[in-house]
Design a protein around this motif. Sequence first.
Motif, PDB file in Angstrom:
ATOM      1  N   GLY A 151       0.719  -1.229   0.084  1.00  0.00           N
ATOM      2  CA  GLY A 151       0.094  -0.104   0.140  1.00  0.00           C
ATOM      3  C   GLY A 151       0.856   1.101   0.186  1.00  0.00           C
ATOM      4  N   ILE A 152       0.177   2.490  -0.282  1.00  0.00           N
ATOM      5  CA  ILE A 152       0.936   3.682  -0.313  1.00  0.00           C
ATOM      6  C   ILE A 152       0.362   4.471   0.705  1.00  0.00           C
ATOM      7  CG2 ILE A 152       1.119   5.753  -1.697  1.00  0.00           C
ATOM      8  CD1 ILE A 152       0.944   4.305  -4.071  1.00  0.00           C
ATOM      9  N   SER A 153       1.122   5.219   1.579  1.00  0.00           N
ATOM     10  CA  SER A 153       0.597   5.909   2.730  1.00  0.00           C
ATOM     11  C   SER A 153       0.471   7.397   2.178  1.00  0.00           C
ATOM     12  CB  SER A 153       1.705   5.947   3.625  1.00  0.00           C
ATOM     13  OG  SER A 153       2.806   6.812   3.302  1.00  0.00           O
ATOM     14  N   GLY A 154      -0.492   8.120   2.790  1.00  0.00           N
ATOM     15  CA  GLY A 154      -0.525   9.450   2.569  1.00  0.00           C
ATOM     16  C   GLY A 154       0.599  10.430   2.088  1.00  0.00           C
ATOM     17  N   GLU A 155       1.813  10.062   2.835  1.00  0.00           N
ATOM     18  CA  GLU A 155       3.072  10.803   3.090  1.00  0.00           C
ATOM     19  C   GLU A 155       3.757  10.396   1.634  1.00  0.00           C
ATOM     20  OE1 GLU A 155       1.930   8.962   5.467  1.00  0.00           O
ATOM     21  OE2 GLU A 155       1.171  10.782   6.654  1.00  0.00           O
ATOM     22  N   GLY A 156       3.262   9.700   0.545  1.00  0.00           N
ATOM     23  CA  GLY A 156       3.995   9.279  -0.428  1.00  0.00           C
ATOM     24  C   GLY A 156       5.269   8.530  -0.086  1.00  0.00           C
ATOM     25  N   THR A 157       5.441   7.662   0.773  1.00  0.00           N
ATOM     26  CA  THR A 157       6.846   7.095   1.174  1.00  0.00           C
ATOM     27  C   THR A 157       7.046   5.503   0.464  1.00  0.00           C
ATOM     28  OG1 THR A 157       5.595   5.727   2.851  1.00  0.00           O
ATOM     29  CG2 THR A 157       6.780   7.873   3.486  1.00  0.00           C
ATOM     30  N   SER A 158       5.892   5.298  -0.481  1.00  0.00           N
ATOM     31  CA  SER A 158       6.228   4.168  -1.374  1.00  0.00           C
ATOM     32  C   SER A 158       5.863   4.590  -2.853  1.00  0.00           C
ATOM     33  CB  SER A 158       5.338   2.945  -0.946  1.00  0.00           C
ATOM     34  OG  SER A 158       5.529   2.644   0.520  1.00  0.00           O
ATOM     35  N   ILE A 159       6.215   3.644  -3.617  1.00  0.00           N
ATOM     36  CA  ILE A 159       6.020   4.073  -5.013  1.00  0.00           C
ATOM     37  C   ILE A 159       5.189   2.851  -5.646  1.00  0.00           C
ATOM     38  CG2 ILE A 159       6.725   4.380  -7.440  1.00  0.00           C
ATOM     39  CD1 ILE A 159       7.257   6.751  -5.525  1.00  0.00           C
ATOM     40  N   LEU A 160       4.104   3.170  -6.204  1.00  0.00           N
ATOM     41  CA  LEU A 160       3.277   1.948  -6.769  1.00  0.00           C
ATOM     42  C   LEU A 160       3.950   1.353  -7.816  1.00  0.00           C
ATOM     43  CD1 LEU A 160       0.479   0.696  -6.861  1.00  0.00           C
ATOM     44  CD2 LEU A 160      -0.439   2.377  -8.383  1.00  0.00           C
ATOM     45  N   ASP A 161       4.048  -0.303  -7.880  1.00  0.00           N
ATOM     46  CA  ASP A 161       4.920  -0.839  -8.450  1.00  0.00           C
ATOM     47  C   ASP A 161       3.873  -1.835  -9.065  1.00  0.00           C
ATOM     48  OD1 ASP A 161       6.775  -2.280  -9.960  1.00  0.00           O
ATOM     49  OD2 ASP A 161       7.432  -3.784  -8.199  1.00  0.00           O
ATOM     50  N   HIS A 162       3.338  -1.510 -10.346  1.00  0.00           N
ATOM     51  CA  HIS A 162       2.095  -2.288 -10.872  1.00  0.00           C
ATOM     52  C   HIS A 162       1.938  -1.721 -12.282  1.00  0.00           C
ATOM     53  CE1 HIS A 162      -1.991  -3.351 -11.800  1.00  0.00           C
ATOM     54  NE2 HIS A 162      -1.396  -4.585 -10.928  1.00  0.00           N
ATOM     55  N   GLU A 163       1.181  -2.650 -13.218  1.00  0.00           N
ATOM     56  CA  GLU A 163       1.157  -2.257 -14.396  1.00  0.00           C
ATOM     57  C   GLU A 163       0.270  -0.747 -14.614  1.00  0.00           C
ATOM     58  OE1 GLU A 163      -1.567  -3.813 -18.237  1.00  0.00           O
ATOM     59  OE2 GLU A 163      -1.411  -5.237 -16.483  1.00  0.00           O
ATOM     60  N   ILE A 164      -0.526  -0.555 -13.819  1.00  0.00           N
ATOM     61  CA  ILE A 164      -1.235   0.924 -13.916  1.00  0.00           C
ATOM     62  C   ILE A 164      -0.120   1.940 -13.664  1.00  0.00           C
ATOM     63  CG2 ILE A 164      -1.710   0.944 -11.347  1.00  0.00           C
ATOM     64  CD1 ILE A 164      -4.499   2.468 -12.205  1.00  0.00           C
ATOM     65  N   ALA A 165       0.850   1.922 -13.022  1.00  0.00           N
ATOM     66  CA  ALA A 165       1.678   2.843 -12.843  1.00  0.00           C
ATOM     67  C   ALA A 165       2.527   3.059 -14.509  1.00  0.00           C
ATOM     68  CB  ALA A 165       2.922   2.486 -12.219  1.00  0.00           C
ATOM     69  N   GLN A 166       2.901   2.075 -14.960  1.00  0.00           N
ATOM     70  CA  GLN A 166       3.423   2.066 -16.325  1.00  0.00           C
ATOM     71  C   GLN A 166       2.222   2.716 -17.418  1.00  0.00           C
ATOM     72  OE1 GLN A 166       6.329   1.846 -17.090  1.00  0.00           O
ATOM     73  NE2 GLN A 166       6.151   2.127 -19.377  1.00  0.00           N
ATOM     74  N   LEU A 167       1.197   2.388 -17.277  1.00  0.00           N
ATOM     75  CA  LEU A 167      -0.004   2.983 -18.173  1.00  0.00           C
ATOM     76  C   LEU A 167      -0.143   4.316 -17.803  1.00  0.00           C
ATOM     77  CD1 LEU A 167      -2.714   0.194 -17.668  1.00  0.00           C
ATOM     78  CD2 LEU A 167      -1.216   0.476 -19.830  1.00  0.00           C
ATOM     79  N   THR A 168      -0.095   4.687 -16.565  1.00  0.00           N
ATOM     80  CA  THR A 168      -0.173   6.153 -16.102  1.00  0.00           C
ATOM     81  C   THR A 168       1.028   7.011 -16.748  1.00  0.00           C
ATOM     82  OG1 THR A 168      -1.310   5.618 -14.114  1.00  0.00           O
ATOM     83  CG2 THR A 168      -0.464   7.881 -14.086  1.00  0.00           C
ATOM     84  N   LYS A 169       2.078   6.410 -16.675  1.00  0.00           N
ATOM     85  CA  LYS A 169       3.374   7.136 -17.324  1.00  0.00           C
ATOM     86  C   LYS A 169       3.361   7.120 -18.718  1.00  0.00           C
ATOM     87  CE  LYS A 169       8.410   6.618 -17.524  1.00  0.00           C
ATOM     88  NZ  LYS A 169       9.626   5.676 -17.080  1.00  0.00           N
ATOM     89  N   LEU A 170       2.767   6.295 -19.533  1.00  0.00           N
ATOM     90  CA  LEU A 170       2.518   6.376 -20.869  1.00  0.00           C
ATOM     91  C   LEU A 170       1.511   7.329 -21.282  1.00  0.00           C
ATOM     92  CD1 LEU A 170       2.356   2.471 -21.964  1.00  0.00           C
ATOM     93  CD2 LEU A 170       4.478   4.307 -22.301  1.00  0.00           C
ATOM     94  N   ARG A 171       0.577   7.763 -20.447  1.00  0.00           N
ATOM     95  CA  ARG A 171      -0.286   8.585 -20.744  1.00  0.00           C
ATOM     96  C   ARG A 171      -0.052   9.983 -20.467  1.00  0.00           C
ATOM     97  NH1 ARG A 171      -6.600   6.927 -18.965  1.00  0.00           N
ATOM     98  NH2 ARG A 171      -6.956   5.403 -20.230  1.00  0.00           N
ATOM     99  N   SER A 172       0.998  10.353 -19.723  1.00  0.00           N
ATOM    100  CA  SER A 172       1.469  11.488 -19.045  1.00  0.00           C
ATOM    101  C   SER A 172       2.927  11.815 -19.544  1.00  0.00           C
ATOM    102  CB  SER A 172       0.918  11.788 -17.817  1.00  0.00           C
ATOM    103  OG  SER A 172       1.273  10.708 -17.065  1.00  0.00           O
ATOM    104  N   SER A 173       3.528  11.158 -20.314  1.00  0.00           N
ATOM    105  CA  SER A 173       4.721  11.399 -20.355  1.00  0.00           C
ATOM    106  C   SER A 173       5.211  12.047 -21.641  1.00  0.00           C
ATOM    107  CB  SER A 173       6.032  10.077 -20.231  1.00  0.00           C
ATOM    108  OG  SER A 173       5.749   9.854 -18.810  1.00  0.00           O
TER     109      SER A 173
END
Length: 473
Positions: free
Chosen positions: A24-46
Amino acid sequence: MIRLNKDTSTCSDGSASSESVCSGISGEGTSILDHEIAQLTKLRSSPYVLLGRNIPGRMRLPASTVRMLVGREGNYSGQGRFSSADRCHILSRYLPTKGPWIVDRMRSRAYISQFSADGSLFIAGFQGSQIRVYDVERGWKLKKDISARNLRWTITDTSLSPDQQHLVYASMSPIVHICTVGSAVTQSIANVTEIHYGLNFSADEDEDEFGIFSIKFSTDGQELVAATSDSSICVYDLGADKLSLRIPAHMSDVNAVCFADESGNIIYSGSDDSFCKVWDRRCFVTKGQPAGTLVGHLDGITFIDSRGDSRYLISNGKDQTTKLWDIRKMSSNAISTGLGDEDWDYRWMDYPDYARNLKHPHDQSLATYKGHSVLRTLIRCYFSPSYTTGQKYIYTGSSDSSVYIYDLVSGAQVAKLDHHEAPVRDCSWHPFYPILVTSAWDGDIVRWEFPGSNEAPASPNRRVARRRGFYHI
């Protein structure tokens, strides 16, 4: 890889892999989501690769707007224009955080904030039997002032038809009303100036009374799906003018429901029993069961929003979290693990301190976002618009009178909007412009923009606090 889209059925087996792919990701942003949706989001906004640059020993920096404009003029990409990802890379930087400016101020709690699909109209619903439709493109001029018929307690939800000619509104009643939005009449008083036709969501000979918490039009405008207080999901066929499907979906109130995508085959639901469920209508007649259940919240679910791809959704929970889900992780076995405090009630009690760090032992969510407050009413959350941000943010109202915006991948809180002096139940981000409108129990409907307007921002609504009622939604 299992891929679920509108051409794929979930009927083949009762569950999907429950293998955990991300903590899980905490509200402080201490973790990075390591999942396919992270790559999809990157492709949509890079941006195009030649528009970015690397600094030795440092992470890749985002491309500046000026550099991207130069690159477009020089046709670096070979396309002669910005791609959709280039556009999102630029526009997603400009968050609608300036202001706010008053759209309307009523003497009644505001429950609903909704832009139309094209952003030309905005709908606000109030506890005092009023629904107002504003013409965004004409300076937020009032287009329709609707006085609801047979209202019980409050307007719980509204939905605008895809052609933007009709509006349905629900309350704590099995009767949903539909009225005209496209007519020239501004003052729409039920069955006085215009007909508000009643749609009965009760089954044949059903004498039970129940309320409807959530209602949505299908993409083709031919059906309505509703979530009810009698633990059911209902589908209404508008062409046949009758209830076509009623599913005893959960063990408690169903607070939220939506179609997963444009096909209308898959439905998501969220309930006070703490579960999100996935329903495939193509096989429900033969199976009579959900395609799967998503487990992870410790308490009831107040709202769900689909990413529109039949795969990902988010939910707000009374455990004070927003969760991100991949339905390929759903299972057929649902295990409920609550707070263990049956006396706790979110409507008038604060969340127990001991429960803030609890986690469901079988949590199937991809990520958890914390920081906002889900108390007093059914607080709503959404993905940010695809056109301008590539859905790289999640935003939500909050009972602490603020609106929170989180980065979907990092979990970091990127903005907090403060103006209201009562719970913000709903909020809506314009599909094409950096404009966000919030509605709260203080009666204020306000807009936030980037870069803002020349008007002076509104001052906070300093009203005498209302006595907290016994019954909240």
